[in-house]
Design a protein around this motif. Structure first.
Motif, PDB file in Angstrom:
ATOM      1  N   PHE A  30     -24.476 -21.801  11.167  1.00  0.00           N
ATOM      2  CA  PHE A  30     -23.936 -21.774  11.946  1.00  0.00           C
ATOM      3  C   PHE A  30     -22.187 -22.730  12.045  1.00  0.00           C
ATOM      4  CE2 PHE A  30     -21.384 -21.361  16.431  1.00  0.00           C
ATOM      5  CZ  PHE A  30     -21.344 -20.715  16.609  1.00  0.00           C
ATOM      6  N   SER A  31     -23.157 -24.671  11.621  1.00  0.00           N
ATOM      7  CA  SER A  31     -21.899 -25.247  11.962  1.00  0.00           C
ATOM      8  C   SER A  31     -21.182 -25.596  10.833  1.00  0.00           C
ATOM      9  CB  SER A  31     -23.068 -26.589  12.340  1.00  0.00           C
ATOM     10  OG  SER A  31     -23.658 -27.101  10.962  1.00  0.00           O
ATOM     11  N   TYR A  32     -21.648 -24.428   9.841  1.00  0.00           N
ATOM     12  CA  TYR A  32     -20.735 -24.853   8.492  1.00  0.00           C
ATOM     13  C   TYR A  32     -19.566 -23.824   9.052  1.00  0.00           C
ATOM     14  CZ  TYR A  32     -22.901 -27.045   4.582  1.00  0.00           C
ATOM     15  OH  TYR A  32     -24.284 -27.601   4.186  1.00  0.00           O
ATOM     16  N   SER A  33     -18.014 -24.492   8.866  1.00  0.00           N
ATOM     17  CA  SER A  33     -16.838 -24.119   9.692  1.00  0.00           C
ATOM     18  C   SER A  33     -15.899 -24.976   8.811  1.00  0.00           C
ATOM     19  CB  SER A  33     -16.457 -23.670  10.655  1.00  0.00           C
ATOM     20  OG  SER A  33     -15.528 -23.016  11.278  1.00  0.00           O
ATOM     21  N   SER A  34     -14.722 -24.086   8.439  1.00  0.00           N
ATOM     22  CA  SER A  34     -13.275 -25.060   8.271  1.00  0.00           C
ATOM     23  C   SER A  34     -13.240 -25.640   9.238  1.00  0.00           C
ATOM     24  CB  SER A  34     -12.569 -23.889   7.619  1.00  0.00           C
ATOM     25  OG  SER A  34     -12.296 -22.955   8.164  1.00  0.00           O
ATOM     26  N   VAL A  35     -13.546 -25.103  10.935  1.00  0.00           N
ATOM     27  CA  VAL A  35     -13.110 -25.245  12.059  1.00  0.00           C
ATOM     28  C   VAL A  35     -11.701 -25.717  12.513  1.00  0.00           C
ATOM     29  CG1 VAL A  35     -15.039 -26.287  13.258  1.00  0.00           C
ATOM     30  CG2 VAL A  35     -13.820 -27.647  11.554  1.00  0.00           C
ATOM     31  N   SER A  36     -10.929 -24.303  12.004  1.00  0.00           N
ATOM     32  CA  SER A  36      -9.585 -24.716  11.897  1.00  0.00           C
ATOM     33  C   SER A  36      -8.787 -24.475  13.052  1.00  0.00           C
ATOM     34  CB  SER A  36      -8.330 -22.999  11.018  1.00  0.00           C
ATOM     35  OG  SER A  36      -7.825 -23.015  11.577  1.00  0.00           O
ATOM     36  N   ARG A 197     -16.130 -31.956   8.684  1.00  0.00           N
ATOM     37  CA  ARG A 197     -16.172 -30.592   8.412  1.00  0.00           C
ATOM     38  C   ARG A 197     -15.865 -30.601   7.295  1.00  0.00           C
ATOM     39  NH1 ARG A 197     -10.691 -28.826  10.651  1.00  0.00           N
ATOM     40  NH2 ARG A 197     -11.587 -29.914  12.912  1.00  0.00           N
ATOM     41  N   VAL A 199     -18.313 -30.038   4.766  1.00  0.00           N
ATOM     42  CA  VAL A 199     -18.544 -28.722   4.285  1.00  0.00           C
ATOM     43  C   VAL A 199     -18.403 -27.731   3.754  1.00  0.00           C
ATOM     44  CG1 VAL A 199     -21.031 -29.863   5.515  1.00  0.00           C
ATOM     45  CG2 VAL A 199     -19.568 -28.363   6.689  1.00  0.00           C
ATOM     46  N   HIS A 200     -17.457 -27.667   4.411  1.00  0.00           N
ATOM     47  CA  HIS A 200     -16.252 -25.904   3.980  1.00  0.00           C
ATOM     48  C   HIS A 200     -15.808 -26.221   2.779  1.00  0.00           C
ATOM     49  CE1 HIS A 200     -11.933 -28.456   5.099  1.00  0.00           C
ATOM     50  NE2 HIS A 200     -11.993 -27.625   4.285  1.00  0.00           N
TER      51      HIS A 200
END
Lengths: 248, 495
Positions: A30-36, A197, A199-200
């Motif tokens: 779940f924590s993998y995100s581009s957190v745009s 972040r 990781v994206h």
């Protein structure tokens, strides 16, 4: 000292990047995100994100290409106008990316900005490290000519020695401090990868280019528990549009 | 024929009173977390109006849905490669200001303020930055036509209306509006699924519910642009997209979705439809004006033995077929042809259908007496809102298809009035029925389901048989052990 900096540290960075990255993926995908933050701030992001991503991607590809194919790179570039053009292009891209990341930092600075509200301490560290890395890269290109060439005889053998598990820092130990700093900070970015972040980057959805448009997920395979399906009923020909009949 | 089951809905707009109970039931249940404050998986829009987010229907601006290009169905948004090139910045993403910035008030100031000459006020503060803000928009900002020169006048569905018609809409004593409640349409040809680069959005095979895998979602934001109804929302806190889940945890335990359960006007119906998945693509490729009819044709008759046999082959059990036969959605959409999809021209084949509202009648003032008795049950001719507008909403601009629905709705009213009050001559009733191509039997059925139907008739929830489905792939004991115990972590934003 150079053993620690150019052999131990890179290995630690790579092992942590792979190990922690996989651990994070398996235990907390779940924590993998581009957190745009584009929803919150849309206008400055364009002038920051686009130059940054395109600039840094092309520069990184050039680094990787020169590392993987040092001989080929050397023969393509030669010592003539092609080398000069390549260096100018590299420098321009570095400045392009630098402008981008400065804007990306600036849009998160004002205390009233909505992008600031979703900025974590790790984001600040990452932004700062990347900015310094791009600037030192540009400085190396300017002051330590011609990087595209000495990279092949200094950095590429060292990187290959790390990969082939016969580490040898002899070619990088005598380099000027600015270049050494750029190398080390590069591995610092790799070290930061699983904790930020960043990781994206490895989640680039290339398979979107060929997957079917529609995704249908069955809890059970609807056709599995049946008697053999008559030929006329067999799975329809897959056009680019037909559904991917995945099984959960 | 590839029979699939779809949980689908009908909203009867004549009965919607615009109370927003559905929206609040949904919000309390699903979107009261940080990052989701501005999300209204269920919202109720005033029409004419620009909707939520503002102007979402204007695909010139947002490029949502599908387009036909040289006979091929393509995403309006971008090519596949084009989407990947736009990952760093999505040019078709609405910004938070197209929704609104969520806020609360400093309520403590009302109590803690030092003694002074003025009344203490509770200043609004942003729920994102925590700083004081000027509220410029909010949920249902254009409710009941408020701010209509800005909102209602810019409704994209007013296209094709003459200037005179537009002015009539907003003239005093002629003002007209109705409510349009919207949730995710759980489309048969969802463009959000097609637009997702990560492949995180999927349609459940067994019931057609469209969901976003929160694990796989990488926050590339293309679904939000791809959905022409803007029913996928970006959680700014977790960096993931979220959308209406049709309350599947409730459905799986035989409860109606929260928005439907709480509906005061009883406007909502839910039931199973069987449809032919092999025809999705060809249906979505039909010319604009044929889309509604083609979608109706794609929906299969659960009484047809051939359909039942094929459904069995696809693992649809007798319980589901029984539910499909009793489905109120099947009656409204397929048998009675009263319910229409919202904006079929987006070509996503939405599986939520609307019975258009009967337009309010026009009264007239004469000698100081307000009179609206002339045509109380309303006729198409005296409709206050032009048919053109309804056609832009529900039939891609084809007025005849909307008129056919209205003729039947009016026939129901005339027939029941003649039956209960007896002041309408029999030949007029017969004439109305003939025009509407309906029969007294059908009208009685429509009347029954529209006005008298109880909870179990409005919500025919099919057996989900999740436990049976689990047995096929997993030992149930293991499944039970695996759920609810162990080290779980909440949905926390990545570093």
């Amino acid at each position: 000292m150079s053993t620690f900096l150019f052999i131990v540290f890179p290995y630690v960075a790579i092992i942590l990047a792979v190990g922690v990255g996989l651990y994070r993926y398996w235990t907390n995908r779940f924590s993998y995100s581009s957190v745009s933050s584009q929803l919150l701030e849309n206008t400055k992001l364009f002038w920051g994100s686009v130059p940054w991503h395109y600039g840094i991607t092309l520069i990184l590809l050039a680094h990787v290409f020169a590392w993987l194919f040092p001989g080929l790179t050397g023969s393509i570039l030669g010592f003539g106008p092609r080398l000069f053009a390549f260096e100018v292009a590299g420098l321009a891209l570095a400045l392009f990316a630098a402008v981008g990341i400065v804007i990306l930092i600036a849009r998160r600075l004002p205390t009233l900005s909505r992008a600031r509200a979703v900025t974590s301490p790790m984001d600040w560290i990452l932004l700062f490290v990347l900015l310094v890395q791009v600037l030192t890269g540009a400085a190396v290109a300017l002051f330590d000519r011609w990087g595209s060439h000495w990279f092949l005889s200094a950095a590429a053998p060292w990187l290959w020695s790390l990969v082939s598990l016969r580490p040898d820092a002899a070619t990088v130990a005598p380099l000027p401090p600015l270049i050494q700093f750029h190398f080390l900070l590069g591995f610092a970015v790799i070290l930061l990868f699983p904790f930020t972040r960043l990781v994206h980057v490895v989640m680039l959805p290339i398979h979107y280019l060929w997957r079917p448009y529609q995704v249908v997920v069955w809890y059970r395979d609807p056709r599995r528990r049946l008697a053999p399906v008559p030929a006329s009923q067999a799975a329809p020909a897959k056009s680019h549009f037909s559904s991917a009949e995945l099984k959960e | 024929m590839n029979v699939r089951a779809q949980v689908s809905m009908v909203f009867h707009l004549d009965k919607c009173i615009g109370c927003h109970t559905c929206s609040l039931a949904c919000k309390n249940l699903w979107t009261s977390r940080p990052g989701t404050e501005y999300m209204w998986w269920n919202n109720v829009e005033t029409k004419p109006g620009t909707g939520y987010p503002t102007l979402y229907e204007d695909q010139e601006q947002y490029d949502g849905g599908w387009k036909l290009e040289r006979g091929e169905l393509k995403l309006r948004l971008n090519s596949r490669a084009g989407e990947l090139l736009n990952l760093a910045f999505n040019p078709r993403l609405p910004s938070l200001d197209d929704y609104y910035e969520p806020w609360t008030y400093k309520y403590n100031d009302l109590i803690d303020a030092p003694q002074g000459d003025g009344q203490p006020v509770a200043a609004p503060v942003s729920l994102i930055t925590g700083k004081e803000i000027d509220i410029e928009a909010g949920p249902n900002w254009d409710d009941d036509l408020s701010g209509s020169p800005v909102y209602a006048a810019n409704d994209p569905n007013l296209k094709g209306l003459s200037e005179e018609e537009r002015q009539m809409l907003f003239a005093t004593e002629r003002l007209v509006y109705f409510y349009l409640p919207r949730i995710c349409n759980h489309c048969a040809n969802p463009s959000c699924v097609a637009a997702c680069p990560a492949g995180a959005i999927y349609k459940r095979g067994e019931d057609g519910i469209v969901l976003v895998s929160q694990e796989k979602c990488m926050g590339w934001r293309m679904c939000i642009s791809g959905c022409p109804y803007k029913k996928v929302y970006f959680n700014w806190e977790t960096g993931k997209s979220e959308k209406c889940i049709l309350c599947y945890p409730r459905l799986e335990t035989q409860q109606a979705p929260a928005c439907m359960h709480s509906c005061v006007g009883r406007i909502r119906y839910l039931g199973l439809l069987l449809y032919d998945a092999d025809r999705i693509e060809q249906t979505a490729k039909r010319p604009d004006h044929e889309l509604v009819e083609a979608q109706r044709a794609m929906i299969l008759d659960p009484f047809d033995p051939e359909v039942v046999a094929r459904a069995h082959e696809n693992g649809i059990d007798d319980g589901q077929i029984e539910a499909a036969r009793k489905s109120p959605v099947f009656q409204y959409v397929k048998r009675w042809r009263l319910a229409l999809p919202l904006h079929p021209e987006f070509r996503t084949l939405p599986m939520l259908f609307y019975v258009p509202p009967l337009l309010p009648v026009t009264g007239s003032m004469g000698d100081g007496v307000y009179d609206n008795s002339a045509d109380f049950f309303s006729s198409l001719e005296s409709a206050r809102l032009p048919l053109r507008y309804m056609a832009n909403l529900f039939t891609a601009g084809d007025e005849e298809q909307v008129a056919a629905v209205y003729r039947k709705l009016i026939a129901v009213r005339i027939f029941k009035r003649a039956q209960t009050v007896g002041d309408i001559p029999a030949e007029r009733v017969a004439q109305t029925l003939e025009q509407a191509r309906t029969t007294p039997e059908e009208i009685e059925e429509i009347y029954q389901l529209t006005s008298l139907a109880g909870f179990d008739e409005r919500f025919v929830i099919p057996p989900f048989s999740r436990e049976a489905a689990i047995e096929l792939v997993q030992i149930t004991q293991q499944r039970q052990e695996g759920g609810g115990m162990g080290f779980l972590h909440g949905p926390q934003r990545g570093l």
